[in-house]
Write a protein that holds these residues in place. Structure first.
Motif, PDB file in Angstrom:
ATOM      1  N   TYR A  92       0.852  -1.192   0.000  1.00  0.00           N
ATOM      2  CA  TYR A  92       0.000   0.000   0.000  1.00  0.00           C
ATOM      3  C   TYR A  92       0.885   1.238   0.000  1.00  0.00           C
ATOM      4  O   TYR A  92       1.828   1.343   0.805  1.00  0.00           O
ATOM      5  CB  TYR A  92      -0.931   0.000   1.223  1.00  0.00           C
ATOM      6  N   LEU A  93       0.608   2.186  -0.911  1.00  0.00           N
ATOM      7  CA  LEU A  93       1.382   3.422  -1.059  1.00  0.00           C
ATOM      8  C   LEU A  93       0.603   4.569  -0.417  1.00  0.00           C
ATOM      9  O   LEU A  93      -0.306   5.131  -1.035  1.00  0.00           O
ATOM     10  CB  LEU A  93       1.624   3.721  -2.539  1.00  0.00           C
ATOM     11  N   PRO A  94       0.917   4.926   0.819  1.00  0.00           N
ATOM     12  CA  PRO A  94       0.125   5.954   1.511  1.00  0.00           C
ATOM     13  C   PRO A  94       0.198   7.327   0.857  1.00  0.00           C
ATOM     14  O   PRO A  94      -0.751   8.110   0.945  1.00  0.00           O
ATOM     15  CB  PRO A  94       0.722   5.979   2.932  1.00  0.00           C
ATOM     16  N   CYS A  95       1.290   7.629   0.165  1.00  0.00           N
ATOM     17  CA  CYS A  95       1.443   8.970  -0.408  1.00  0.00           C
ATOM     18  C   CYS A  95       0.422   9.263  -1.505  1.00  0.00           C
ATOM     19  O   CYS A  95       0.083  10.419  -1.754  1.00  0.00           O
ATOM     20  CB  CYS A  95       2.860   9.173  -0.930  1.00  0.00           C
ATOM     21  N   ILE A  96      -0.081   8.206  -2.162  1.00  0.00           N
ATOM     22  CA  ILE A  96      -1.082   8.414  -3.219  1.00  0.00           C
ATOM     23  C   ILE A  96      -2.370   7.644  -2.935  1.00  0.00           C
ATOM     24  O   ILE A  96      -3.257   7.582  -3.782  1.00  0.00           O
ATOM     25  CB  ILE A  96      -0.529   8.036  -4.607  1.00  0.00           C
ATOM     26  N   ASP A  97      -2.464   7.030  -1.742  1.00  0.00           N
ATOM     27  CA  ASP A  97      -3.644   6.248  -1.353  1.00  0.00           C
ATOM     28  C   ASP A  97      -3.994   5.195  -2.408  1.00  0.00           C
ATOM     29  O   ASP A  97      -5.125   5.094  -2.857  1.00  0.00           O
ATOM     30  CB  ASP A  97      -4.842   7.172  -1.096  1.00  0.00           C
ATOM     31  N   LYS A  98      -2.977   4.433  -2.800  1.00  0.00           N
ATOM     32  CA  LYS A  98      -3.183   3.375  -3.788  1.00  0.00           C
ATOM     33  C   LYS A  98      -2.496   2.101  -3.313  1.00  0.00           C
ATOM     34  O   LYS A  98      -1.432   2.139  -2.689  1.00  0.00           O
ATOM     35  CB  LYS A  98      -2.599   3.762  -5.155  1.00  0.00           C
ATOM     36  N   ALA A  99      -3.112   0.971  -3.618  1.00  0.00           N
ATOM     37  CA  ALA A  99      -2.448  -0.316  -3.453  1.00  0.00           C
ATOM     38  C   ALA A  99      -1.694  -0.599  -4.747  1.00  0.00           C
ATOM     39  O   ALA A  99      -2.134  -0.202  -5.824  1.00  0.00           O
ATOM     40  CB  ALA A  99      -3.461  -1.408  -3.169  1.00  0.00           C
ATOM     41  N   VAL A 100      -0.546  -1.263  -4.639  1.00  0.00           N
ATOM     42  CA  VAL A 100       0.269  -1.528  -5.821  1.00  0.00           C
ATOM     43  C   VAL A 100       0.539  -3.018  -5.937  1.00  0.00           C
ATOM     44  O   VAL A 100       0.752  -3.709  -4.936  1.00  0.00           O
ATOM     45  CB  VAL A 100       1.599  -0.724  -5.768  1.00  0.00           C
ATOM     46  N   VAL A 124       0.357  -2.472 -11.417  1.00  0.00           N
ATOM     47  CA  VAL A 124      -1.090  -2.229 -11.363  1.00  0.00           C
ATOM     48  C   VAL A 124      -1.381  -1.432 -10.100  1.00  0.00           C
ATOM     49  O   VAL A 124      -0.955  -1.818  -9.003  1.00  0.00           O
ATOM     50  CB  VAL A 124      -1.885  -3.552 -11.352  1.00  0.00           C
ATOM     51  N   LEU A 125      -2.090  -0.317 -10.260  1.00  0.00           N
ATOM     52  CA  LEU A 125      -2.484   0.506  -9.115  1.00  0.00           C
ATOM     53  C   LEU A 125      -3.966   0.319  -8.844  1.00  0.00           C
ATOM     54  O   LEU A 125      -4.790   0.354  -9.770  1.00  0.00           O
ATOM     55  CB  LEU A 125      -2.190   1.987  -9.381  1.00  0.00           C
ATOM     56  N   LEU A 126      -4.307   0.106  -7.580  1.00  0.00           N
ATOM     57  CA  LEU A 126      -5.696  -0.075  -7.149  1.00  0.00           C
ATOM     58  C   LEU A 126      -6.064   1.059  -6.205  1.00  0.00           C
ATOM     59  O   LEU A 126      -5.247   1.482  -5.378  1.00  0.00           O
ATOM     60  CB  LEU A 126      -5.868  -1.414  -6.415  1.00  0.00           C
ATOM     61  N   ASP A 127      -7.288   1.531  -6.293  1.00  0.00           N
ATOM     62  CA  ASP A 127      -7.761   2.555  -5.365  1.00  0.00           C
ATOM     63  C   ASP A 127      -7.637   2.022  -3.936  1.00  0.00           C
ATOM     64  O   ASP A 127      -8.049   0.902  -3.644  1.00  0.00           O
ATOM     65  CB  ASP A 127      -9.216   2.914  -5.684  1.00  0.00           C
ATOM     66  N   GLY A 128      -7.079   2.839  -3.049  1.00  0.00           N
ATOM     67  CA  GLY A 128      -6.795   2.384  -1.694  1.00  0.00           C
ATOM     68  C   GLY A 128      -8.014   2.067  -0.858  1.00  0.00           C
ATOM     69  O   GLY A 128      -7.921   1.373   0.154  1.00  0.00           O
TER      70      GLY A 128
END
Length: 198
Positions: A92-100, A124-128
């Motif tokens: 999970y990438l907190p800076c962009i609120d996305k799961a990777v 692949v980026l997923l909405d957090g």
């Protein structure tokens, strides 16, 4: 008795009491190995995404830690745009609120664990919050530095405490090649992600 098939159960471990709790099996997911398991940003839900259940999958299900129950609906619609896969690097990438999700096995090996299947090296980026696929990023051209296709890698996301707009995805090694020439990797990669104000 002895279980000989893949499972769809979920357990949590209390690090203070050192005890396990059975959170029950998902009523929607087939038993599987190699799924992507995400802690959602509210720290109250866990999402299980994709994995291998006799075939590569792209479904998912969310478990609510407060109600101690699985959500009524699965994530089939949200994950429709993702290629089925398992044994990926994820976080999970907190800076962009996305799961990777990076790479993973997309075609199973005919030789099981003795060989190597087909692998990806996309991001692949997923909405957090919803886990909906929002982007799929691939290598731009032959001159771009990019990790080779792989699965079975070890990886993690590290958030930069001094810069809230920056996170890094790290991963090491993995398996690539094919059934005729499986290849173990020993390389190390870092992908920096920076949030840009719009």
């Amino acid at each position: 008795g002895v279980v000989t098939s893949r499972l769809a159960d979920l357990y949590k471990f209390d690090t203070t009491a050192e005890t396990w709790t059975n959170c029950t099996a998902s009523p929607l997911l087939k038993g599987r190995g190699g799924p992507n398991v995400f802690m959602l940003p509210d720290k109250k839900k866990i999402a299980v995404v994709a994995g291998f259940c006799g075939f590569e999958s792209k479904d998912g299900h969310v478990y609510d830690l407060e109600t101690q129950s699985w959500k009524e609906e699965g994530l089939q619609q949200e994950l429709e745009k993702m290629r089925p896969r398992s044994v990926c690097v994820h976080g999970y990438l907190p800076c962009i609120d996305k799961a990777v999700v990076f790479g993973g096995e997309v075609d199973p090996s005919d030789r099981g664990h003795e060989g190597a299947g087909g692998f990806e090296h996309d991001i692949v980026l997923l909405d957090g919050t919803t886990m909906e696929v929002v982007a799929s990023i691939t290598k731009g051209d032959d001159n771009e530095v990019w990790p080779e296709q792989r699965g079975w890698s070890a990886g993690t996301v590290v958030a930069n405490e001094d810069e809230s707009n920056r996170s890094s995805l790290y991963f090491f090694g993995g398996l690539t090649g094919d059934d005729e020439n499986p290849k173990r990797l020993a390389d190390f990669w870092k992908c920096n992600v920076v949030a840009i104000d719009q």
